[in-house]
Motif scaffolding. Structure first.
Motif, mmCIF file in Angstrom:
data_model
loop_
_atom_site.group_PDB
_atom_site.id
_atom_site.type_symbol
_atom_site.label_atom_id
_atom_site.label_comp_id
_atom_site.label_asym_id
_atom_site.label_seq_id
_atom_site.Cartn_x
_atom_site.Cartn_y
_atom_site.Cartn_z
ATOM 1 N N ASP A 1 45.448 42.160 32.386
ATOM 2 C CA ASP A 1 46.203 43.450 33.180
ATOM 3 C C ASP A 1 45.935 42.912 34.608
ATOM 4 O OD1 ASP A 1 47.679 45.491 34.075
ATOM 5 O OD2 ASP A 1 45.977 46.922 33.590
ATOM 6 N N ILE A 2 46.727 41.989 35.179
ATOM 7 C CA ILE A 2 46.437 41.573 36.554
ATOM 8 C C ILE A 2 47.729 41.001 36.965
ATOM 9 C CG2 ILE A 2 45.492 39.237 35.844
ATOM 10 C CD1 ILE A 2 43.517 39.711 38.425
ATOM 11 N N THR A 3 47.727 41.098 38.428
ATOM 12 C CA THR A 3 49.042 40.464 38.957
ATOM 13 C C THR A 3 48.882 39.035 39.285
ATOM 14 O OG1 THR A 3 48.434 40.821 41.245
ATOM 15 C CG2 THR A 3 49.833 42.401 40.023
ATOM 16 N N LEU A 4 49.879 38.122 39.439
ATOM 17 C CA LEU A 4 49.675 36.810 39.712
ATOM 18 C C LEU A 4 49.227 36.646 41.023
ATOM 19 C CD1 LEU A 4 50.370 33.852 38.967
ATOM 20 C CD2 LEU A 4 52.678 34.101 40.013
ATOM 21 N N ASP A 5 49.507 37.251 41.924
ATOM 22 C CA ASP A 5 48.933 37.128 43.393
ATOM 23 C C ASP A 5 47.540 37.457 43.399
ATOM 24 O OD1 ASP A 5 51.349 36.457 44.455
ATOM 25 O OD2 ASP A 5 51.886 38.288 45.275
ATOM 26 N N ALA A 6 46.971 38.368 42.534
ATOM 27 C CA ALA A 6 45.539 38.977 42.551
ATOM 28 C C ALA A 6 44.830 37.946 41.824
ATOM 29 C CB ALA A 6 45.744 40.457 41.891
ATOM 30 N N VAL A 7 45.338 37.298 40.571
ATOM 31 C CA VAL A 7 44.534 36.346 39.965
ATOM 32 C C VAL A 7 44.353 35.066 40.842
ATOM 33 C CG1 VAL A 7 46.180 35.015 38.551
ATOM 34 C CG2 VAL A 7 43.919 35.482 37.647
ATOM 35 N N ARG A 8 45.413 34.704 41.477
ATOM 36 C CA ARG A 8 45.442 33.444 42.488
ATOM 37 C C ARG A 8 44.284 33.599 43.348
ATOM 38 N NH1 ARG A 8 51.510 31.974 43.874
ATOM 39 N NH2 ARG A 8 51.180 34.266 44.596
ATOM 40 N N ASP A 9 44.156 34.844 43.963
ATOM 41 C CA ASP A 9 43.147 35.083 45.051
ATOM 42 C C ASP A 9 41.640 34.850 44.505
ATOM 43 O OD1 ASP A 9 45.026 35.593 46.759
ATOM 44 O OD2 ASP A 9 44.861 37.552 46.604
ATOM 45 N N LEU A 10 41.711 35.601 43.165
ATOM 46 C CA LEU A 10 40.241 35.640 42.327
ATOM 47 C C LEU A 10 40.078 33.996 41.996
ATOM 48 C CD1 LEU A 10 40.476 38.431 40.137
ATOM 49 C CD2 LEU A 10 39.069 38.046 42.196
ATOM 50 N N LEU A 11 40.916 33.200 41.669
ATOM 51 C CA LEU A 11 40.827 31.864 41.243
ATOM 52 C C LEU A 11 40.266 31.038 42.650
ATOM 53 C CD1 LEU A 11 43.604 31.180 38.717
ATOM 54 C CD2 LEU A 11 41.239 31.303 38.278
ATOM 55 N N ASN A 12 41.048 30.951 43.576
ATOM 56 C CA ASN A 12 40.677 30.342 44.789
ATOM 57 C C ASN A 12 39.350 30.706 45.225
ATOM 58 O OD1 ASN A 12 42.855 28.620 45.359
ATOM 59 N ND2 ASN A 12 44.094 30.214 45.950
ATOM 60 N N ALA A 13 38.898 31.956 45.333
ATOM 61 C CA ALA A 13 37.650 32.403 45.686
ATOM 62 C C ALA A 13 36.548 31.856 44.751
ATOM 63 C CB ALA A 13 37.389 34.026 45.668
ATOM 64 N N ALA A 14 36.884 31.753 43.446
ATOM 65 C CA ALA A 14 35.728 31.319 42.353
ATOM 66 C C ALA A 14 35.637 29.757 42.663
ATOM 67 C CB ALA A 14 36.246 31.598 41.069
ATOM 68 N N PHE A 15 36.472 29.031 43.035
ATOM 69 C CA PHE A 15 36.628 27.659 43.098
ATOM 70 C C PHE A 15 35.960 27.392 44.526
ATOM 71 C CE2 PHE A 15 38.491 23.656 44.636
ATOM 72 C CZ PHE A 15 38.339 22.769 43.645
ATOM 73 N N LEU A 16 36.206 28.102 45.620
ATOM 74 C CA LEU A 16 35.579 27.791 46.691
ATOM 75 C C LEU A 16 34.189 27.761 46.758
ATOM 76 C CD1 LEU A 16 38.219 29.182 49.167
ATOM 77 C CD2 LEU A 16 37.663 26.662 49.087
ATOM 78 N N ARG A 17 33.663 28.790 45.944
ATOM 79 C CA ARG A 17 32.169 29.198 45.726
ATOM 80 C C ARG A 17 31.597 27.933 45.287
ATOM 81 N NH1 ARG A 17 33.842 34.437 44.258
ATOM 82 N NH2 ARG A 17 33.595 33.953 42.044
ATOM 83 N N ARG A 18 32.212 27.214 44.238
ATOM 84 C CA ARG A 18 31.751 26.088 43.615
ATOM 85 C C ARG A 18 31.631 24.852 44.657
ATOM 86 N NH1 ARG A 18 33.118 29.496 39.780
ATOM 87 N NH2 ARG A 18 32.228 29.275 37.914
ATOM 88 N N LEU A 19 32.568 24.941 45.392
ATOM 89 C CA LEU A 19 32.527 23.867 46.414
ATOM 90 C C LEU A 19 31.414 23.740 47.253
ATOM 91 C CD1 LEU A 19 36.568 23.345 47.632
ATOM 92 C CD2 LEU A 19 35.033 22.208 45.615
ATOM 93 N N GLU A 20 30.800 25.045 47.763
ATOM 94 C CA GLU A 20 29.510 25.122 48.390
ATOM 95 C C GLU A 20 28.546 24.368 47.654
ATOM 96 O OE1 GLU A 20 29.983 26.212 51.247
ATOM 97 O OE2 GLU A 20 31.894 26.778 51.203
ATOM 98 N N ARG A 21 28.580 24.402 46.731
ATOM 99 C CA ARG A 21 27.315 23.619 46.105
ATOM 100 C C ARG A 21 27.282 21.952 46.061
ATOM 101 N NH1 ARG A 21 28.522 26.433 40.226
ATOM 102 N NH2 ARG A 21 28.558 28.586 41.045
ATOM 103 N N GLY A 22 28.442 21.455 46.635
ATOM 104 C CA GLY A 22 28.691 19.929 46.917
ATOM 105 C C GLY A 22 29.907 19.539 46.152
#
Length: 247
Positions: free
Chosen positions: A78-99
């Motif tokens: 139960d989530i919109t496409l725009d909302a899930v895209r924002d969450l996925l990008n944020a989660a991915f960027l957090r992983r990039l901070e590890r290298g």
């Protein structure tokens, strides 16, 4: 960093090698396809859904809209496409901070292209915010142009990203070599008329006329690029909407 570049004046003699090399990012230059899957598992887990491995090959290498939309559909989240895209990008960027781990041979390939004055473009289905973060590790100076998935109406597997990259470099797509790691990316580059070197990562890529498949970027050097650039490219079959048939 923006994605607007004046067309370069590329006047390499015909047959001398590629006018340009167009490179995918995730899974090709950087070892991040697993990062995207981990981000998807995290986000949908927080929404109360467990993603099975059977979904991984379907979403790998695809544009954010397609992958996120597919996962919403199969989970019933139960989530919109725009909302899930924002969450996925944020989660991915957090992983990039590890290298950001580069794929074997990536640095050497980019260095050789620069040394031989062969223009390179980064062609990704990832969003601009992700690409700009990744360029800190890859080196923005290695690329004369970059194309992000959220900057075009249609991204991979449509030919638009590779056509845009070639246009920004002032190059003929038929004289460009694209380097890709997924069937979706390969389909996009071949539909644009590029010669393709496939370096399969998560999903297998079968052989096809006009396509070179290698096991690692370490196998790609100027000798191979020249050979691929001068090979004939067979006509590709496209669907009614202009999307290529994915092998």
């Amino acid at each position: 960093m923006t994605s607007s570049f004046p067309a370069l004046d590329i006047r390499a003699p015909h047959g001398a090698g590629p006018q340009a090399v167009l490179l995918d990012m995730d899974g090709t230059l950087v070892d991040t396809e697993g990062f995207w899957w981990d981000a998807e598992v995290e986000v949908f887990g927080a929404l109360g859904h467990v993603l099975g491995e059977e979904h991984r090959d379907i979403v790998v290498g695809g544009p954010m809209t397609r992958s996120a939309g597919y996962l919403i559909e199969v989970t019933g989240a139960d989530i919109t496409l725009d909302a899930v895209r924002d969450l996925l990008n944020a989660a991915f960027l957090r992983r990039l901070e590890r290298g950001v781990p580069l794929m074997p041979g990536a640095r050497d390939l980019l260095t050789e292209l620069a040394a031989r004055s062969v223009p390179a473009a980064l062609v990704s289905a990832s969003h601009r915010t992700v690409i700009d973060r990744m360029l800190r590790s890859l080196g923005a100076h290695h690329f004369a142009a970059t194309v992000a998935g959220d900057e075009l109406e249609r991204t991979k597997p449509h030919p638009d990203p590779y056509l845009a990259a070639a246009a920004r470099l002032g190059a003929d797509p038929a004289r460009c070599v694209a380097v890709e790691d997924t069937p979706t990316g390969v389909a996009s580059a071949e539909a644009a008329g590029c010669r393709v070197i496939a370096v399969p990562s998560v999903a297998p890529i079968g052989p096809a006329p006009g396509r070179t498949v290698v096991g690692s970027l370490e196998e790609i050097d100027m000798a191979l690029l020249r050979t691929v650039a001068t090979a004939p490219v067979p006509r590709r079959v496209t669907g009614p909407a202009g999307a290529p048939a994915v092998p």
